[in-house]
Design a protein around this motif. Structure first.
Motif, PDB file in Angstrom:
ATOM      1  N   VAL A  34      97.343 103.244  35.640  1.00 17.41           N
ATOM      2  CA  VAL A  34      97.357 101.812  35.919  1.00 17.41           C
ATOM      3  C   VAL A  34      98.643 101.177  35.402  1.00 17.41           C
ATOM      4  CG1 VAL A  34      96.233  99.603  35.437  1.00 17.41           C
ATOM      5  CG2 VAL A  34      94.844 101.598  35.978  1.00 17.41           C
ATOM      6  N   ASN A  35      98.979 101.458  34.163  1.00 19.71           N
ATOM      7  CA  ASN A  35     100.215 100.899  33.580  1.00 19.71           C
ATOM      8  C   ASN A  35     101.463 101.578  34.142  1.00 19.71           C
ATOM      9  OD1 ASN A  35      98.724  99.174  31.715  1.00 19.71           O
ATOM     10  ND2 ASN A  35      98.202 101.075  30.664  1.00 19.71           N
ATOM     11  N   ASP A  36     101.321 102.835  34.523  1.00 20.67           N
ATOM     12  CA  ASP A  36     102.440 103.584  35.096  1.00 20.67           C
ATOM     13  C   ASP A  36     102.890 102.953  36.412  1.00 20.67           C
ATOM     14  OD1 ASP A  36     100.593 105.217  33.468  1.00 20.67           O
ATOM     15  OD2 ASP A  36     102.128 106.750  33.660  1.00 20.67           O
ATOM     16  N   MET A  37     101.896 102.592  37.236  1.00 16.14           N
ATOM     17  CA  MET A  37     102.231 101.929  38.501  1.00 16.14           C
ATOM     18  C   MET A  37     102.812 100.546  38.239  1.00 16.14           C
ATOM     19  SD  MET A  37      99.094 103.015  41.058  1.00 16.14           S
ATOM     20  CE  MET A  37      97.759 102.483  39.946  1.00 16.14           C
ATOM     21  N   GLU A  40      89.884  93.182  44.884  1.00 18.86           N
ATOM     22  CA  GLU A  40      90.273  91.832  44.486  1.00 18.86           C
ATOM     23  C   GLU A  40      91.466  91.861  43.525  1.00 18.86           C
ATOM     24  OE1 GLU A  40      86.212  92.043  45.887  1.00 18.86           O
ATOM     25  OE2 GLU A  40      87.210  93.054  44.199  1.00 18.86           O
ATOM     26  N   VAL A  41      91.399  92.767  42.565  1.00 16.92           N
ATOM     27  CA  VAL A  41      92.476  92.888  41.581  1.00 16.92           C
ATOM     28  C   VAL A  41      93.745  93.431  42.241  1.00 16.92           C
ATOM     29  CG1 VAL A  41      93.218  94.097  39.485  1.00 16.92           C
ATOM     30  CG2 VAL A  41      90.906  93.168  39.634  1.00 16.92           C
ATOM     31  N   TRP A  91      99.285  98.141  42.268  1.00 19.95           N
ATOM     32  CA  TRP A  91      98.146  99.023  41.991  1.00 19.95           C
ATOM     33  C   TRP A  91      97.590  99.685  43.253  1.00 19.95           C
ATOM     34  CZ3 TRP A  91      95.541  95.358  37.893  1.00 19.95           C
ATOM     35  CH2 TRP A  91      96.122  95.618  36.648  1.00 19.95           C
ATOM     36  N   ALA A  92      98.107  99.262  44.396  1.00 20.79           N
ATOM     37  CA  ALA A  92      97.695  99.889  45.657  1.00 20.79           C
ATOM     38  C   ALA A  92      98.423 101.212  45.887  1.00 20.79           C
ATOM     39  CB  ALA A  92      97.964  98.932  46.821  1.00 20.79           C
ATOM     40  N   LYS A  93      99.366 101.538  45.006  1.00 17.89           N
ATOM     41  CA  LYS A  93     100.163 102.757  45.170  1.00 17.89           C
ATOM     42  C   LYS A  93      99.473 104.007  44.620  1.00 17.89           C
ATOM     43  CE  LYS A  93     104.593 100.279  44.697  1.00 17.89           C
ATOM     44  NZ  LYS A  93     105.844 100.200  43.884  1.00 17.89           N
ATOM     45  N   TYR A  94      98.200 103.902  44.257  1.00 16.93           N
ATOM     46  CA  TYR A  94      97.547 105.012  43.555  1.00 16.93           C
ATOM     47  C   TYR A  94      97.525 106.311  44.365  1.00 16.93           C
ATOM     48  CZ  TYR A  94      93.300 104.072  46.306  1.00 16.93           C
ATOM     49  OH  TYR A  94      92.392 103.892  47.321  1.00 16.93           O
ATOM     50  N   GLY A 125      87.059 103.682  46.891  1.00 21.50           N
ATOM     51  CA  GLY A 125      88.110 102.747  47.291  1.00 21.50           C
ATOM     52  C   GLY A 125      88.121 101.456  46.509  1.00 21.50           C
ATOM     53  N   GLY A 126      87.513 101.488  45.324  1.00 22.40           N
ATOM     54  CA  GLY A 126      87.448 100.288  44.499  1.00 22.40           C
ATOM     55  C   GLY A 126      86.194  99.467  44.728  1.00 22.40           C
ATOM     56  N   ASN A 127      85.314  99.958  45.609  1.00 22.69           N
ATOM     57  CA  ASN A 127      84.110  99.207  45.967  1.00 22.69           C
ATOM     58  C   ASN A 127      82.852  99.665  45.236  1.00 22.69           C
ATOM     59  OD1 ASN A 127      85.297  97.496  48.107  1.00 22.69           O
ATOM     60  ND2 ASN A 127      85.627  99.456  49.134  1.00 22.69           N
ATOM     61  N   ALA A 128      82.959 100.748  44.465  1.00 20.02           N
ATOM     62  CA  ALA A 128      81.786 101.254  43.740  1.00 20.02           C
ATOM     63  C   ALA A 128      81.439 100.320  42.576  1.00 20.02           C
ATOM     64  CB  ALA A 128      82.069 102.660  43.226  1.00 20.02           C
TER      65      ALA A 128
END
Length: 248
Positions: free
Chosen positions: A133-136, A179-180, A187-190, A218-221
């Motif tokens: 997260v911080n790396d991106m 949302e984030v 953060w979409a570059k994961y 996909g972030g929805n869980a």
């Protein structure tokens, strides 16, 4: 009388011949099936067989954990876990030994060497790693001369210089909630970063890649705390189960 006797013997002989033929055909059929099965097994790659065994092991472990018959946290003791504030949750929620959690808020792969003294002291057999997260956010793929893949390789090899007999389990980056991510597009570059992590892991013999991205759907869980970045306590069981599934 003789003629009838001859006819009777002939019928018996014919019946025996037919019986032998049928038996041989049945036996041949079973033999052919057996040979076909063996040939099919020979064609299977060792990797395919291992994958099937791993899937069975994963299903059994997951079932045992879900049914409350197994505490996955009791399965790991000789380990250290590198990471950021997400990994800190393992000790914040009293799930794993805090002394074995090499993590801090805002940490990135650059922080690996901060824990050299503790690593040398504990000398673990298993090293878990989860950054991202911080790396991106810090754009490490462009910041480091060898890119994110190069940085990951350098840091894993650095760890192995201190604990050469250890096995490394490198986790993929788990995405944040949509949302984030909308607020902070980096953060979409994961997926791109995960691709580089996997390549780095493939280049380090002692490394096993643990793909936990799918756990987030996909972030929805329903795995996040209120901020859409960090995780709720219940998620850590699934996360560690995924890691243990990859261990020998």
């Amino acid at each position: 009388m003789k003629k009838k006797k001859v006819i009777g013997i002939s019928i018996v002989v014919i019946a025996l011949i037919i019986g032998c033929v049928c038996f041989n055909m049945f036996s041949q059929s079973k033999t052919d099936k057996g040979i076909a099965y063996l040939q099919a097994q020979e064609k299977l790659k060792v990797e395919d067989i291992q994958e099937e065994l791993n899937k069975k092991k994963q299903a059994e472990l997951q079932s045992a954990v879900e049914q409350g018959n197994l505490d996955v946290f009791s399965l790991v003791d000789d380990f250290v876990f590198y990471g950021d504030s997400r990994v800190m949750g393992y000790y914040v929620y009293n799930l794993l030994d805090a002394n074995r959690i090499f993590a801090g808020s805002g940490n990135t792969l650059y922080n690996v060497s901060d824990w050299d003294e503790q690593l040398r002291s504990l000398n673990p057999s298993n090293v878990f790693i989860s950054y991202g997260v911080n790396d991106m956010g810090s754009d490490l793929d462009n910041d480091y001369e060898g890119g994110y893949e190069g940085l990951a390789k350098v840091q894993m090899n650095h760890i192995l210089e201190i604990v050469p007999n250890a096995s490394i389990y490198l986790c993929s980056i788990i995405p944040c909630s949509p949302e984030v991510t909308k607020e902070k597009p980096y953060w979409a570059k994961y997926e791109d970063y995960n691709s580089k992590l996997q390549k780095a892991c493939n280049a380090v013999e002692a490394c096993t890649y643990v793909d936990v991205t799918g756990l987030a759907d996909g972030g929805n869980a329903n795995i996040y705390s209120g901020d859409g970045i960090h995780f709720s306590p219940s998620f850590y069981t699934d996360w560690l189960t995924a890691i243990v599934n990859k261990m020998d």
